[in-house]
Design an enzyme around this catalytic site. Structure first.
Site, short mmCIF file in Angstrom:
data_model
loop_
_atom_site.label_atom_id
_atom_site.label_comp_id
_atom_site.label_asym_id
_atom_site.label_seq_id
_atom_site.Cartn_x
_atom_site.Cartn_y
_atom_site.Cartn_z
N HIS A 49 44.44 51.65 22.27
CA HIS A 49 43.00 51.46 22.46
C HIS A 49 42.70 50.04 22.95
CE1 HIS A 49 42.98 54.66 19.24
NE2 HIS A 49 42.14 55.17 20.12
N HIS A 102 44.58 51.41 17.73
CA HIS A 102 45.94 50.87 17.84
C HIS A 102 46.06 50.15 19.18
CE1 HIS A 102 46.59 54.26 20.47
NE2 HIS A 102 46.31 55.11 19.49
#
Ligand code: PAF
Length: 282
Positions: A37, A34
């Site tokens: 990250h 997501h």
């Protein structure tokens, strides 16, 4: 982008980068990527020429088999995101690669791993340090980036790297949030719409604690009360962990607020546990 599944493929890919004179930054992940990250990858790109990302849902850091099975996975989507972000190498090992049969070596920070969140999730941080040490030995990055959201994990990994003289610089990256303030997490997609709305109580509780900390006479007990009261006002939420500790040592504090203080909370919505943290200064 090179996709490697075995240790030798991964080492070869990294050696190729090194031959081109590139430094290597690593972002270890458990996949289902997501925006949080992607921001770790951006931070890594600011510190190294080429980025290696590992995707490995690490069984040794899960307490319940059900939690491990329920962990969301979407490798095809992850690979598309990593390619778009300009990642050079993706390491996608199987469980047998990271934990070959007959293995017996574990890595554990004995104090930090067994306090705070480690007390409610026995073995969790041992699983994290064991897999991260193995990943570091395979990839041998110059720098590695971890989110500040998992504040205790970041301190545990810094301790392990210092204690074992691992030649890697650990960088903490700030928590990325949804527009409404909920810290990004792969678990968020498992929340029902009602629990998703209720989950905003985590950031509200931290805001309440920060407001208390702004007072020159603030005490740790007042911070605790502000958080507990905010969470208990949300009927869908159950406060599972509240730790107010010295930001570096993670030692538990009491009395007047005197220095940088980390507040770590874990809150359950049914069987889904969400965490958040904030460092406040008096
Ligand atoms: O933070 C995570 O996603 C995991 O704990 C890590 C660092 C990838 C180890 O499995």
């Amino acid at each position: 982008m090179l996709i490697c599944r075995s240790v030798s493929e991964c080492r070869q890919a990294i050696a190729g980068l090194r031959q081109n004179g590139q430094s290597v930054g690593m972002v270890p992940t458990m996949g289902y990527l997501h925006a949080g990250h992607m921001s770790l990858i951006k931070t890594a790109q600011a510190h190294a020429d080429a980025i290696a990302v590992s995707i490995f849902v690490n069984p040794t850091q899960f307490g319940e088999a059900a939690d491990l099975d329920a962990y969301p996975r979407d490798v095809e989507r992850d690979l598309a995101l990593l390619k778009e972000a300009g990642v050079a190498v993706v390491f996608l090992p199987e469980v047998e690669t990271m934990y070959p049969s007959g293995d017996e070596t574990i890595v554990e920070t004995t104090r930090l791993a067994n306090m705070l969140h480690g007390e409610v999730r026995p073995g969790h941080f041992r699983g994290v340090t064991t897999v991260v040490a193995r990943l570091f030995n395979i990839v041998q990055p110059d720098v590695a980036v971890f989110g500040e959201k998992d504040y205790q994990q970041l301190q545990v990994i810094k301790r392990m790297v210092a204690d074992l003289h691992m030649p890697v610089q650990i960088i903490g990256a700030p928590t990325v949030r949804e527009a409404d303030g909920l810290a990004m997490s792969s678990r968020n997609v498992r929340l029902s719409p009602e629990d998703r709305a209720a989950a905003l109580v985590l950031s509200r509780a931290l805001d309440a604690a920060e407001a208390v900390a702004a007072d020159a006479d603030a005490t740790i007990e007042q911070l605790q009360a502000a958080i507990a009261d905010t969470i208990s006002a949300e009927t869908r939420a159950a406060l599972k962990g509240l730790d107010i500790v010295a930001a570096e040592t993670l030692n538990t504090l009491t009395g007047p607020l005197t220095g940088p203080t980390a507040i770590m909370i874990s809150v359950a919505f049914g069987d889904i546990l969400l965490i958040d943290q904030r460092v406040v200064t008096p």
